[in-house]
Write an enzyme that holds these catalytic residues in place. Structure first.
Site, PDB file in Angstrom:
ATOM      1  N   ASP A   1       0.729  -1.099   0.053  1.00  0.00           N
ATOM      2  CA  ASP A   1      -0.026  -0.016  -0.002  1.00  0.00           C
ATOM      3  C   ASP A   1       1.047   1.119  -0.027  1.00  0.00           C
ATOM      4  O   ASP A   1       2.093   1.400   0.739  1.00  0.00           O
ATOM      5  CB  ASP A   1      -0.929  -0.146   1.274  1.00  0.00           C
ATOM      6  CG  ASP A   1      -2.142   0.894   1.042  1.00  0.00           C
ATOM      7  OD1 ASP A   1      -3.389   0.313   0.513  1.00  0.00           O
ATOM      8  OD2 ASP A   1      -2.080   2.214   1.063  1.00  0.00           O
TER       9      ASP A   1
ATOM     10  N   PHE B   1     -16.689 -10.279  -4.952  1.00  0.00           N
ATOM     11  CA  PHE B   1     -17.948 -10.035  -4.678  1.00  0.00           C
ATOM     12  C   PHE B   1     -18.301 -10.346  -3.286  1.00  0.00           C
ATOM     13  O   PHE B   1     -19.271 -10.591  -2.744  1.00  0.00           O
ATOM     14  CB  PHE B   1     -18.874 -11.322  -5.252  1.00  0.00           C
ATOM     15  CG  PHE B   1     -18.836 -11.445  -6.653  1.00  0.00           C
ATOM     16  CD1 PHE B   1     -19.544 -10.389  -7.513  1.00  0.00           C
ATOM     17  CD2 PHE B   1     -17.753 -12.197  -7.420  1.00  0.00           C
ATOM     18  CE1 PHE B   1     -19.503 -10.412  -9.053  1.00  0.00           C
ATOM     19  CE2 PHE B   1     -17.734 -12.340  -9.032  1.00  0.00           C
ATOM     20  CZ  PHE B   1     -18.608 -11.434  -9.686  1.00  0.00           C
TER      21      PHE B   1
ATOM     22  N   PHE C   1     -32.285 -10.251  -0.243  1.00  0.00           N
ATOM     23  CA  PHE C   1     -32.275  -8.752  -0.806  1.00  0.00           C
ATOM     24  C   PHE C   1     -33.942  -8.123  -0.915  1.00  0.00           C
ATOM     25  O   PHE C   1     -33.957  -7.190  -1.941  1.00  0.00           O
ATOM     26  CB  PHE C   1     -31.478  -8.533  -2.120  1.00  0.00           C
ATOM     27  CG  PHE C   1     -30.112  -7.924  -1.888  1.00  0.00           C
ATOM     28  CD1 PHE C   1     -29.260  -8.862  -1.029  1.00  0.00           C
ATOM     29  CD2 PHE C   1     -29.614  -6.832  -2.317  1.00  0.00           C
ATOM     30  CE1 PHE C   1     -27.913  -8.145  -0.937  1.00  0.00           C
ATOM     31  CE2 PHE C   1     -28.422  -6.272  -1.835  1.00  0.00           C
ATOM     32  CZ  PHE C   1     -27.583  -7.085  -1.243  1.00  0.00           C
TER      33      PHE C   1
ATOM     34  N   GLY D   1     -35.429  -0.382   3.704  1.00  0.00           N
ATOM     35  CA  GLY D   1     -34.582   0.080   4.483  1.00  0.00           C
ATOM     36  C   GLY D   1     -34.373   1.757   4.269  1.00  0.00           C
ATOM     37  O   GLY D   1     -35.157   2.239   3.291  1.00  0.00           O
TER      38      GLY D   1
ATOM     39  N   GLY E   1     -26.183   1.848   0.182  1.00  0.00           N
ATOM     40  CA  GLY E   1     -25.209   2.577   0.381  1.00  0.00           C
ATOM     41  C   GLY E   1     -23.818   2.113   0.304  1.00  0.00           C
ATOM     42  O   GLY E   1     -23.787   0.759  -0.313  1.00  0.00           O
TER      43      GLY E   1
ATOM     44  N   CYS F   1     -19.600   0.277  -2.743  1.00  0.00           N
ATOM     45  CA  CYS F   1     -19.971  -0.174  -4.196  1.00  0.00           C
ATOM     46  C   CYS F   1     -21.191   0.139  -4.826  1.00  0.00           C
ATOM     47  O   CYS F   1     -21.108   0.667  -5.904  1.00  0.00           O
ATOM     48  CB  CYS F   1     -19.929  -1.831  -3.853  1.00  0.00           C
ATOM     49  SG  CYS F   1     -18.203  -2.210  -3.340  1.00  0.00           S
TER      50      CYS F   1
ATOM     51  N   LYS G   1     -23.890  -0.316   7.126  1.00  0.00           N
ATOM     52  CA  LYS G   1     -24.318  -1.524   7.334  1.00  0.00           C
ATOM     53  C   LYS G   1     -23.820  -1.999   8.746  1.00  0.00           C
ATOM     54  O   LYS G   1     -22.581  -1.578   8.959  1.00  0.00           O
ATOM     55  CB  LYS G   1     -24.387  -2.701   6.271  1.00  0.00           C
ATOM     56  CG  LYS G   1     -23.042  -3.021   5.860  1.00  0.00           C
ATOM     57  CD  LYS G   1     -23.134  -4.021   4.568  1.00  0.00           C
ATOM     58  CE  LYS G   1     -23.156  -5.351   4.892  1.00  0.00           C
ATOM     59  NZ  LYS G   1     -22.878  -6.166   4.132  1.00  0.00           N
TER      60      LYS G   1
ATOM     61  N   ARG H   1     -18.338   5.010   3.968  1.00  0.00           N
ATOM     62  CA  ARG H   1     -18.543   5.492   2.707  1.00  0.00           C
ATOM     63  C   ARG H   1     -19.965   5.361   2.231  1.00  0.00           C
ATOM     64  O   ARG H   1     -20.436   4.377   2.267  1.00  0.00           O
ATOM     65  CB  ARG H   1     -17.404   4.983   1.709  1.00  0.00           C
ATOM     66  CG  ARG H   1     -16.182   5.044   2.080  1.00  0.00           C
ATOM     67  CD  ARG H   1     -14.929   4.530   1.315  1.00  0.00           C
ATOM     68  NE  ARG H   1     -15.190   2.987   1.640  1.00  0.00           N
ATOM     69  CZ  ARG H   1     -14.282   2.297   0.846  1.00  0.00           C
ATOM     70  NH1 ARG H   1     -13.438   2.594  -0.145  1.00  0.00           N
ATOM     71  NH2 ARG H   1     -14.422   0.853   1.411  1.00  0.00           N
TER      72      ARG H   1
HETATM   73  P1  NAD Z   1     -10.172   0.769  -0.283  1.00  0.00           P
HETATM   74  O1  NAD Z   1     -10.254   2.291  -0.500  1.00  0.00           O
HETATM   75  O2  NAD Z   1     -10.454   0.366   1.320  1.00  0.00           O
HETATM   76  O3  NAD Z   1      -8.604   0.369  -0.357  1.00  0.00           O
HETATM   77  C1  NAD Z   1      -7.842   0.922  -1.447  1.00  0.00           C
HETATM   78  C2  NAD Z   1      -6.324   0.982  -0.903  1.00  0.00           C
HETATM   79  O4  NAD Z   1      -5.479   0.893  -2.144  1.00  0.00           O
HETATM   80  C3  NAD Z   1      -6.056   2.183  -0.102  1.00  0.00           C
HETATM   81  O5  NAD Z   1      -5.290   1.469   0.975  1.00  0.00           O
HETATM   82  C4  NAD Z   1      -4.855   2.831  -0.783  1.00  0.00           C
HETATM   83  O6  NAD Z   1      -3.960   3.417  -0.062  1.00  0.00           O
HETATM   84  C5  NAD Z   1      -4.110   1.720  -1.918  1.00  0.00           C
HETATM   85  N1  NAD Z   1      -3.796   2.211  -3.134  1.00  0.00           N
HETATM   86  C6  NAD Z   1      -4.364   3.103  -4.123  1.00  0.00           C
HETATM   87  N2  NAD Z   1      -3.425   2.958  -5.150  1.00  0.00           N
HETATM   88  C7  NAD Z   1      -2.352   2.497  -4.482  1.00  0.00           C
HETATM   89  C8  NAD Z   1      -1.044   2.147  -5.405  1.00  0.00           C
HETATM   90  N3  NAD Z   1      -0.831   2.873  -6.715  1.00  0.00           N
HETATM   91  N4  NAD Z   1      -0.101   1.416  -4.904  1.00  0.00           N
HETATM   92  C9  NAD Z   1      -0.393   0.968  -3.522  1.00  0.00           C
HETATM   93  N5  NAD Z   1      -1.640   1.223  -3.045  1.00  0.00           N
HETATM   94  C10 NAD Z   1      -2.607   1.972  -3.573  1.00  0.00           C
HETATM   95  O7  NAD Z   1     -10.829   0.355  -1.440  1.00  0.00           O
HETATM   96  P2  NAD Z   1     -11.706  -1.267  -1.280  1.00  0.00           P
HETATM   97  O8  NAD Z   1     -13.076  -1.004  -0.619  1.00  0.00           O
HETATM   98  O9  NAD Z   1     -11.082  -2.248  -0.647  1.00  0.00           O
HETATM   99  O10 NAD Z   1     -12.079  -1.460  -2.982  1.00  0.00           O
HETATM  100  C11 NAD Z   1     -11.114  -1.707  -3.673  1.00  0.00           C
HETATM  101  C12 NAD Z   1     -11.707  -2.068  -5.113  1.00  0.00           C
HETATM  102  O11 NAD Z   1     -12.619  -3.427  -4.754  1.00  0.00           O
HETATM  103  C13 NAD Z   1     -12.687  -1.066  -5.746  1.00  0.00           C
HETATM  104  O12 NAD Z   1     -12.629  -0.980  -6.972  1.00  0.00           O
HETATM  105  C14 NAD Z   1     -13.801  -1.473  -5.190  1.00  0.00           C
HETATM  106  O13 NAD Z   1     -14.766  -0.962  -6.005  1.00  0.00           O
HETATM  107  C15 NAD Z   1     -13.908  -2.916  -5.312  1.00  0.00           C
HETATM  108  N6  NAD Z   1     -14.705  -3.717  -4.370  1.00  0.00           N
HETATM  109  C16 NAD Z   1     -15.066  -3.568  -3.192  1.00  0.00           C
HETATM  110  C17 NAD Z   1     -15.685  -4.174  -2.271  1.00  0.00           C
HETATM  111  C18 NAD Z   1     -16.182  -3.575  -0.988  1.00  0.00           C
HETATM  112  O14 NAD Z   1     -16.863  -4.104  -0.246  1.00  0.00           O
HETATM  113  N7  NAD Z   1     -15.364  -2.613  -0.292  1.00  0.00           N
HETATM  114  C19 NAD Z   1     -16.364  -5.093  -2.564  1.00  0.00           C
HETATM  115  C20 NAD Z   1     -16.136  -5.674  -4.019  1.00  0.00           C
HETATM  116  C21 NAD Z   1     -15.289  -5.045  -4.779  1.00  0.00           C
END
Ligand code: NAD
Length: 432
Positions: A30, A152, A251, A255, A259, A262, A322, A329
């Protein structure tokens, strides 16, 4: 297998811990130094049910490491998973690809030997081609394949979902990369559908799934409004609908609107992609608009409950989008609070896990309580905005004594409506 994961957030960290638990050698990368410092020091950086124990176990057993160095993370990896954010672009609302493009460009020069690069981030159709071109440009001799491996997981159930996925979708254009993924998911091959498709199909499957779920939520919320007007009960209606195997029971919970990080962004990104391709996606657009309106409607319910009260105090229980997570977010709770603040509301709030993440968004615009009963002291209305189990067990006798006016707006239908009425509350739930 040696796995490097770029992005250590709500997807990257549970994925890294899960893959380590399966016996892989994982290195999480990260760019946020403070996050990596905390993780290296054994301090978990987000809340997910069951994650902390597994994180400590795998740290102790040496299967998971953390770094800010792309070189250290990529050089030895057979598989690199990209799990960086794809937030909505501030203006167009399409998926903002700056983190993906940066990650692809930064990793390119460190590739050594054949490497599979898997995109777990939710990305627009065609992104696999873009990543491939970016890497090829930076490192023309690299030996690699780019695949789509959409995620997912449900926040709050990330660990459970990692080990018990409904399905694993792999979008790959080469057999060699498919073999690497088959090896990675060998422990799941008996119990899970692993679907191999074209890379572009896989990218679309993720958006098509999330948009469909968002539409389902929007639909049941509209049906709940209809039930309220007509004397029907949305739970009875949802149960009756869900018994039809073509519809299914999941689903169908009404509610305050969907939110999280995603559904809101993915529906907007899908709508944008559709417009770019001259396809009219009326259902998705209706869900987006209806869901925005929904938060305002919920705020109006809270304001109606305190109409005529001088200097009313609003107690909010629930800030996370949730239960089971500290993620705020696009939380309906935060948006409802912001709507209320536009009406100069005096708000105090409590959440069992999301106080710190909520403070980053709301700052000192509201007050924060140390527990749910402190939150309710002298309140004129209680608004329940997240479905935490703790709130179900509120001692209503105690609540009645603490509140100045006994009003409850229960946007999650958590509290037993009969019990609430016998305790003399004015109660407004959803859809009945
Ligand atoms: P997040 O913001 O929690 O985490 C992303 C991380 O990536 C951050 O810690 C950031 O510092 C790091 N980062 C960004 N650019 C970087 C780089 N160049 N090098 C190293 N680190 C870097 O995001 P998230 O919720 O984990 O979501 C990530 C992806 O997964 C998104 O595309 C999201 O749509 C998808 N997704 C999320 C969920 C969910 O429930 N959160 C579920 C399915 C898919």
């Amino acid at each position: 297998m040696k796995v490097g994961i770029i992005g250590t957030g709500y997807v990257g960290l549970p994925t890294g811990v899960g893959l380590a638990e399966l016996g892989n050698e994982v290195i999480c990368i990260d760019r946020e130094q403070s996050k990596i410092d905390a993780l290296k020091a054994g301090k978990i950086t987000l809340y997910e049910d069951g994650l902390e124990e597994l994180f400590h176990k795998n740290m102790k057993e040496g299967r998971i490491k953390f770094t800010t160095s792309m070189k250290e993370g990529i050089e030895q990896s057979d598989l690199v998973i990209i799990a960086v954010g794809t937030p909505p672009h501030p203006v167009t609302k399409e998926a903002d690809m700056k983190y993906i493009h940066a990650a692809a460009t930064e990793l390119a020069e460190h590739l050594q030997g054949y490497t599979v690069i898997a995109t777990k981030s939710t990305v627009p159709v065609g992104t696999g081609d873009d990543i491939e071109a970016l890497i090829r440009k930076k490192n023309p001799n690299a030996d690699f394949d780019v695949i789509s491996l959409p995620e997912f997981l449900r926040e709050g159930f990330a660990v459970h979902d990692f080990f018990n996925p409904d399905r694993i979708v792999v979008g790959a254009n080469s057999q060699k990369s498919c073999n690497v993924i088959k090896e990675l998911y060998k422990p799941f091959e008996e119990k899970t559908n692993i679907l191999f498709v074209k890379r572009r199909s896989s990218e679309v499957i993720k958006y098509a799934s999330n948009a469909f779920l968002a539409i389902k939520i929007h639909y049941i919320n509209e049906m709940a409004n209809f039930c309220e007007k007509t004397g029907a009960d949305i739970y009875e209606v949802a149960k009756g609908m869900g018994l039809d195997s073509r519809i299914g029971p999941k689903f169908l919970n009404p509610g305050p609107g969907y939110g999280g990080s995603c559904f809101p962004k993915d529906t907007m990104a899908m709508s944008y992609m559709a417009r770019q391709n001259d396809v009219d996606m009326t259902l998705i657009n209706a869900a987006i608009n209806g869901n925005t309106k929904r938060k305002k409607e919920m705020a109006d319910r809270v304001l109606n409950a305190i109409k005529g009260i001088e200097n009313p105090k609003i107690a909010v229980l629930g800030l996370a989008f949730k239960d089971g997570t500290d993620d705020c977010r696009e939380s309906p709770a935060i948006e409802i609070i912001e709507n209320l603040l536009e009406n100069n509301a005096n708000i105090i709030a409590y959440d069992p896990k999301a106080m710190e993440t909520a403070k980053l968004l709301l700052g000192d615009k509201i007050k924060y309580a140390n527990d749910m009963y402190e939150c309710l002291k002298d309140a004129d209305v209680l608004a329940i905005l997240t479905e935490w189990e703790d709130f179900k067990n509120l001692d209503l006798n105690k609540v009645a004594k603490l509140m100045r006016n006994k009003n409850i707006v229960d946007c999650r239908n958590l509290i037993d409506a009969k019990n609430v009425l016998t305790n003399g509350f004015n109660y407004k739930g959803i859809g009945r």
